[in-house]
Scaffold this active site. Structure first.
Site, PDB file in Angstrom:
ATOM      1  NE  ARG A 108      20.754  17.976  22.911  1.00 39.37           N
ATOM      2  CZ  ARG A 108      20.220  17.846  24.124  1.00 39.37           C
ATOM      3  NH1 ARG A 108      19.058  18.394  24.401  1.00 39.37           N
ATOM      4  NH2 ARG A 108      20.853  17.170  25.057  1.00 39.37           N
ATOM      5  CG  HIS A 135      22.515  12.091  25.327  1.00 39.62           C
ATOM      6  ND1 HIS A 135      23.406  13.110  25.069  1.00 39.62           N
ATOM      7  CD2 HIS A 135      21.639  12.599  26.248  1.00 39.62           C
ATOM      8  CE1 HIS A 135      23.078  14.171  25.797  1.00 39.62           C
ATOM      9  NE2 HIS A 135      22.018  13.880  26.519  1.00 39.62           N
ATOM     10  CD  GLN A 138      22.555  12.278  30.556  1.00 43.40           C
ATOM     11  OE1 GLN A 138      22.180  13.336  30.085  1.00 43.40           O
ATOM     12  NE2 GLN A 138      22.637  12.067  31.860  1.00 43.40           N
ATOM     13  CG  ASP A 231      15.168   9.474  28.502  1.00 47.54           C
ATOM     14  OD1 ASP A 231      14.784  10.591  28.900  1.00 47.54           O
ATOM     15  OD2 ASP A 231      15.719   9.300  27.385  1.00 47.54           O
ATOM     16  CB  CYS A 272      19.291  11.682  30.859  1.00 48.36           C
ATOM     17  SG  CYS A 272      17.706  11.377  30.057  1.00 48.36           S
ATOM     18  NE  ARG A 317      25.288  15.336  30.255  1.00 48.70           N
ATOM     19  CZ  ARG A 317      24.479  15.863  29.318  1.00 48.70           C
ATOM     20  NH1 ARG A 317      23.235  16.148  29.588  1.00 48.70           N
ATOM     21  NH2 ARG A 317      24.915  16.064  28.085  1.00 48.70           N
TER      22      ARG A 317
HETATM   23  N1   CP Z   1      20.060  15.308  29.797  1.00 49.88           N
HETATM   24  C1   CP Z   1      20.072  16.254  28.830  1.00 49.88           C
HETATM   25  O1   CP Z   1      20.681  16.079  27.776  1.00 49.88           O
HETATM   26  O2   CP Z   1      19.378  17.370  29.132  1.00 49.88           O
HETATM   27  P1   CP Z   1      19.087  18.585  28.138  1.00 49.88           P
HETATM   28  O3   CP Z   1      18.118  18.084  27.092  1.00 49.88           O
HETATM   29  O4   CP Z   1      18.487  19.653  29.006  1.00 49.88           O
HETATM   30  O5   CP Z   1      20.364  19.016  27.508  1.00 49.88           O
HETATM   31  N1  NVA Z   2      15.589  10.568  25.057  1.00 47.39           N
HETATM   32  C1  NVA Z   2      15.520  11.971  25.358  1.00 47.39           C
HETATM   33  C2  NVA Z   2      16.758  12.416  26.043  1.00 47.39           C
HETATM   34  C3  NVA Z   2      16.758  13.871  26.465  1.00 47.39           C
HETATM   35  C4  NVA Z   2      18.013  14.272  27.172  1.00 47.39           C
HETATM   36  C5  NVA Z   2      15.302  12.742  24.073  1.00 47.39           C
HETATM   37  O1  NVA Z   2      15.963  12.445  23.065  1.00 47.39           O
HETATM   38  O2  NVA Z   2      14.452  13.634  24.050  1.00 47.39           O
END
Ligand code: CP
Ligand code: NVA
Length: 332
Positions: A108, A135, A138, A231, A272, A317
């Site tokens: 990530r 992502h 997700q 989001d 999400c 998830r």
């Molecule tokens: N939805 C999601 O990716 O959550 P986190 O940032 O907590 O992993």
């Molecule tokens: N768009 C958000 C998603 C988090 C799961 C981010 O990148 O912070």
């Protein structure tokens, strides 16, 4: 034709066929059944995985950890401060080292090119746990949750409201175009997805029959929709000093009770997470104090309503990430 994803990385859904995505969704449902019936499934006993996080996480990290252990694997977590990657060791060297010790790598972080390079150099499957552009894990949880509530999603409509060019919105447009689900990006013109990605998805949609719409009109965009999705307004990695600008652009795109009423009567709400639906977080409280905005992307009443399936989505998830790891590691 039998689907075999052994040895593949999972970097973005553009790399996967609709049949492969379907296979992963069906496998996720099977893993959910096994978990709920407490049936052991240590199918990958003896394997080792490493989770590299350059951004924070609750759901993605915990999903990989729990899913990895349920499958019988050893799991190492490296947080943003505790590896040499980027600071003292190049990505290429890191990938080659980790590939010698681990059977799979989750990443990530920032640009999509990083996870693509990791995958090219590591020699083992790499899974994208979120980049600036995409992502993908997700998406499997989102479609799984939509199907649990609405059945076959082909021909139904999912609307994303808000920052329609962020990683989640981009990925929703891709997965919908692949699976024949109509996709509407509903947000200000300034925050629409990049033309090149829209073009790519329109081409894919020609095959699947999905309809892709971009609109800045909330009532037109959400009319009769089956899934309303949003989001946070500022994604990880974006600078805090653009909060004021973002709030200005997005405050008309909050998911409200009126929006949900305008959607199909059986419509569900997805997010999400994490979500700013009240002021019970440090950032939520700061924003309320500075800008007088107490609920950002979604009203608390919608978030807490029966139409909201966000916690099922969060649970999914784990089942979907388990399916991705199993499918890509089972024969290697
Ligand atoms: N939805 C999601 O990716 O959550 P986190 O940032 O907590 O992993
Ligand atoms: N768009 C958000 C998603 C988090 C799961 C981010 O990148 O912070």
């Amino acid at each position: 034709m039998e689907i075999d994803l052994s040895g593949r990385s999972f970097l973005k859904l553009l790399d996967y066929t609709p049949e492969e995505i379907r296979y992963l969704l069906d496998l996720s449902k099977e893993f959910k059944r096994l978990k709920h019936s407490r049936t052991p499934h240590e199918y990958l006993k003896g394997k080792q995985i490493v989770l590299l996080f350059e951004k924070t996480s609750t759901r993605t990290r915990c999903s990989f950890e729990v899913a990895g252990r349920d499958l019988g694997m050893g799991v190492t977590y490296l947080d943003p401060g505790s590896s040499q990657m980027g600071k003292k060791e190049s990505l290429e060297d890191t990938a080659r080292v980790l590939g010698r010790m681990y059977d799979g790598i989750e990443y990530r972080g920032f640009d999509q090119s990083i996870v693509e390079e990791l995958s090219a150099k590591a020699g083992v499957p790499v899974w994208n746990g979120l980049t600036t552009q995409f992502h993908p894990t997700q998406m499997l949880a989102d479609i799984m949750t939509a199907e649990e509530n609405l059945g076959d999603m082909k021909g139904k409509t999912l609307v994303f409201m808000g920052d329609a060019r962020n990683n989640v919105a981009n990925s929703l447009m891709v997965v919908c175009s692949k699976l024949g689900i109509n996709y509407t990006a509903c947000g200000p013109k300034e925050l629409m997805p990049e033309e090149e990605l829209v073009h790519t998805c329109l081409e894919i949609a020609k095959e699947s029959g999905s309809k892709i719409t971009l609109t800045d009109d909330v009532m037109e965009g959400t009319k009769g929709a089956h899934v309303i999705y949003t989001d946070i307004w500022l994604s990880m990695g974006e600078p805090d000093d653009i909060w004021a600008q973002r709030i200005g652009l997005l405050q008309d795109y909050r998911v409200t009770k009126e929006v949900m009423k305008n959607a199909d009567e059986k419509a569900i709400f997805l997010h999400c997470l994490p979500s700013f639906h009240d002021t019970n977080t440090t950032i939520g409280a700061e924003i309320a104090e500075k800008f007088g905005v107490k609920e950002m992307e979604v009203e608390d009443d919608v978030f807490e309503s029966a139409q909201s399936k966000v916690f099922d989505e969060a649970e999914n998830r784990m089942h979907t990430i388990k399916a991705v790891m199993y499918a890509t590691l089972k024969n290697v």
